[in-house]
Design a protein around this motif. Structure first.
Motif, PDB file in Angstrom:
ATOM      1  N   LEU A  13      41.153 154.371 124.163  1.00 34.22           N
ATOM      2  CA  LEU A  13      40.059 153.287 124.006  1.00 34.22           C
ATOM      3  C   LEU A  13      40.455 152.470 122.788  1.00 34.22           C
ATOM      4  O   LEU A  13      40.433 151.072 122.489  1.00 34.22           O
ATOM      5  N   VAL A  14      40.711 152.927 121.641  1.00 32.00           N
ATOM      6  CA  VAL A  14      40.948 152.461 120.377  1.00 32.00           C
ATOM      7  C   VAL A  14      42.425 151.722 120.241  1.00 32.00           C
ATOM      8  O   VAL A  14      42.382 150.573 120.000  1.00 32.00           O
ATOM      9  N   GLU A  24      43.585 150.289 123.121  1.00 36.47           N
ATOM     10  CA  GLU A  24      43.328 149.423 124.081  1.00 36.47           C
ATOM     11  C   GLU A  24      42.878 148.177 123.156  1.00 36.47           C
ATOM     12  O   GLU A  24      43.093 146.939 123.319  1.00 36.47           O
ATOM     13  N   TRP A  25      41.768 148.745 122.234  1.00 39.46           N
ATOM     14  CA  TRP A  25      41.029 147.388 121.447  1.00 39.46           C
ATOM     15  C   TRP A  25      42.257 146.703 120.549  1.00 39.46           C
ATOM     16  O   TRP A  25      42.066 145.723 120.366  1.00 39.46           O
ATOM     17  N   GLU A  53      44.490 144.359 122.137  1.00 40.72           N
ATOM     18  CA  GLU A  53      44.077 143.008 122.347  1.00 40.72           C
ATOM     19  C   GLU A  53      43.553 142.045 121.183  1.00 40.72           C
ATOM     20  O   GLU A  53      43.608 141.089 121.189  1.00 40.72           O
ATOM     21  N   LYS A  54      43.099 143.085 120.230  1.00 45.66           N
ATOM     22  CA  LYS A  54      42.749 142.350 118.710  1.00 45.66           C
ATOM     23  C   LYS A  54      43.277 143.069 117.600  1.00 45.66           C
ATOM     24  O   LYS A  54      42.514 143.650 117.018  1.00 45.66           O
ATOM     25  N   ASP A  81      41.662 144.674 114.215  1.00 39.99           N
ATOM     26  CA  ASP A  81      40.242 144.575 114.239  1.00 39.99           C
ATOM     27  C   ASP A  81      39.843 146.161 114.219  1.00 39.99           C
ATOM     28  O   ASP A  81      39.507 146.436 115.307  1.00 39.99           O
ATOM     29  N   GLY A 130      36.203 146.868 114.994  1.00 40.84           N
ATOM     30  CA  GLY A 130      35.881 146.650 116.713  1.00 40.84           C
ATOM     31  C   GLY A 130      36.479 147.813 117.310  1.00 40.84           C
ATOM     32  O   GLY A 130      35.931 148.373 118.310  1.00 40.84           O
ATOM     33  N   ALA A 131      37.669 148.261 116.906  1.00 40.86           N
ATOM     34  CA  ALA A 131      38.402 149.505 117.519  1.00 40.86           C
ATOM     35  C   ALA A 131      37.603 150.610 117.417  1.00 40.86           C
ATOM     36  O   ALA A 131      37.341 151.373 118.483  1.00 40.86           O
ATOM     37  N   SER A 176      34.578 150.375 119.814  1.00 43.21           N
ATOM     38  CA  SER A 176      34.948 150.676 121.091  1.00 43.21           C
ATOM     39  C   SER A 176      34.808 152.187 121.746  1.00 43.21           C
ATOM     40  O   SER A 176      34.717 152.299 123.002  1.00 43.21           O
TER      41      SER A 176
END
Length: 117
Positions: A50-51, A53-54, A57-58, A61, A64-65, A68
Motif C-alpha cells: 500500500l505504501v 503503491e502510494w 503515484e505520488k 508524499d 500520504g503514504a 494510505s
C-alpha cells in the motif's frame, strides 16, 4: 510534539527484516525506484505494498503514504510505539531506583485495597 518526520516513518515501516523474498524490493525502495519496489514486493506484504503503491503515484508524499494504510493498522502502530516508550521508561526507572518503594515522581495509588477498579 510530533515531529511529522513522515519519510522516517515510512523508512521504518519498510525496514522489515530483509529476506530473499523482499530483499530486491527494499533495495529498489532505498534508491527511490518505487514502481520497481512495488512490483518486487511480495503480494502477501499488504501494508508495504500500500505504501509503495502510494509512493509510485505520488513520490515524496510520505505523509500520504503512511495514511494510505488502514486506520486500524495505523492505530496498532501508534499503540506499539506507546508500549515501546512505556517499557523503556519503566525499565530505566527500575534500573536506577529499583521497585521496592516509590520515589519522587512515581504515581502511587494510595487506597489500592479499598478502591474498586
Amino acid at each position: 510534539a510530533l515531529r511529522e518526520e513522515w519519510a522516517k516513518v515510512v523508512d521504518l515501516l519498510l525496514s522489515a527484516p530483509r529476506n530473499e523474498e523482499n530483499r530486491k524490493a527494499l533495495e529498489l525502495y532505498a534508491i527511490g525506484d518505487y514502481s520497481g519496489a512495488f512490483a518486487a514486493m511480495p503480494k502477501r506484504m499488504y501494508t508495504e505494498r500500500l505504501v509503495l503503491e502510494w509512493l509510485q503515484e505520488k513520490p515524496g508524499d510520505y505523509c500520504g503514504a503512511f495514511h494510505s494504510i488502514p486506520r486500524s493498522l495505523r492505530t496498532l502502530y501508534i499503540h506499539a510505539l506507546q508500549s515501546l516508550v512505556w517499557n523503556k521508561v519503566v525499565t530505566r526507572r527500575i534500573q536506577q531506583w529499583g521497585c521496592a518503594a516509590p520515589v519522587v515522581g512515581d504515581l502511587v495509588w494510595d487506597d489500592w485495597e479499598e478502591s474498586s477498579v
